[in-house]
Write a protein that holds these residues in place. Sequence first.
Motif: not given
Length: 453
Positions: A77, A189, A74-75, A191
């Motif tokens: 978090t 999360s 996940d980018t 998108n």
Amino acid sequence: MRPVPPPKRLLLQAKNHLLGLAPPQFLTLSFVLLALAGTLLLKLPLATHTPISWLQAMFTATSASTVTGLIVLDTGTQFTLFGQSVLIVLMQCGGLGLMAFGVLIIHVMSGQLALRHRTALREALNQSEQADMRRILGLLFGFTISMELLGTALLALHWVPQLGWSRGLFYSFFHAISAFNNAGFSLQSDNLASNVGDPLINIVITGLLISGGIGFVVVADMLGKSRFRDYSLHTKLMLIGTLALNLIAMLVILVLEYGNPATLGGLSSFSTKLWAAWFQAVTPRTAGFNTIDIQALLPATAFFIMGLMFIGGGSGSTASGIKLSTFMVLLLATRAFLRQRQHPVVFGRSLDSNVILRALAITVISLFCVITGTLLLTITEKGPFLDLAFEVVSAFGTAGLSRGLTADLSMAGQCVIMLLMLIGRVGPLTLAFTLANPHSTRIKYPVRQVNIG
């Protein structure tokens, strides 16, 4: 004469070898080195909140540098502000192409472009010998910066009130870079699913996707001329093709998914359904964003979106795929054959046979890559065939959409997807030239007929 020390000799040999590379080989090597550099940076402790594996770092860096958008982490978090900034740099470099950055530095330092550098830039931007590379280069950077700053300012109207000035501006800048470069990375999360009915997000993101994916040469042609009839044939085909394909895709998705309660059928209003259908019609052309659950799409819709991902965006743009112009050339050639015409004619101009052969070669090589990738993934992974094929086409078209398979891929499966992302970004024909080392010949052979069909 004093002998050259071994380390220095090795450096000189490496330098001479790099200078002797053909533009397609140099372009491929540039993306490989960019992905490796990104891997090292993302593996640093200050790039992530918790430690990640080398494979996860390499997959993320490859996805960002090839502007794909497929993720195993996940980018928003998993990565720190530093890690997210690294992704921004990778997306920007991968979107514009390292050749453009390299030639810009050479141009600033020397004040002129050598023939070798012009050739490299033409290869990166997929332009002909007659194209004015200096003008294209200036427009490329000017247009990119302008669109990304404009996108940041407009998106800030949405995110700054929610997140505050510092985080809101960074959110806006990240998504503007990701959208214009057709990368599809998001800090949310889900998108962009939580913004499915937001007109501002839908208009700005899709506007950035289209402007980045239509091709810099089209933009240059439009800025230099005021009337449609004065545009080049390529520009006319791209404008009409982009409009027609987006509208047709929107209508098809709306019809297919209207009664699906897990996607459009579960949305509250008809206007929200229209926004969702429009967004999902634009984004498969190598963008990677989504406002509805891709895994919940009906098989028919998923298969249709695979076709959109395979077609991709414009030639010489931040998008990948076989390119819309390639698809339209094939359609025009097919129409000419059915009408028993020797050459396809459009807008009062006939298409050269070399263009048709190039379009055919690109399509055949692309199909071979997709079929081979799907075969390998069915061997290494367990899952529905549609999901596996969807993942392969998404990787090859650097579309970044997934039916929930990416994070569960095995090591072998992730390697297959990384290779497909690289092939899709540098272009199948460029890769073919790199591997085959083509050479011309003046030998002519007798013509014979072969029965086909």
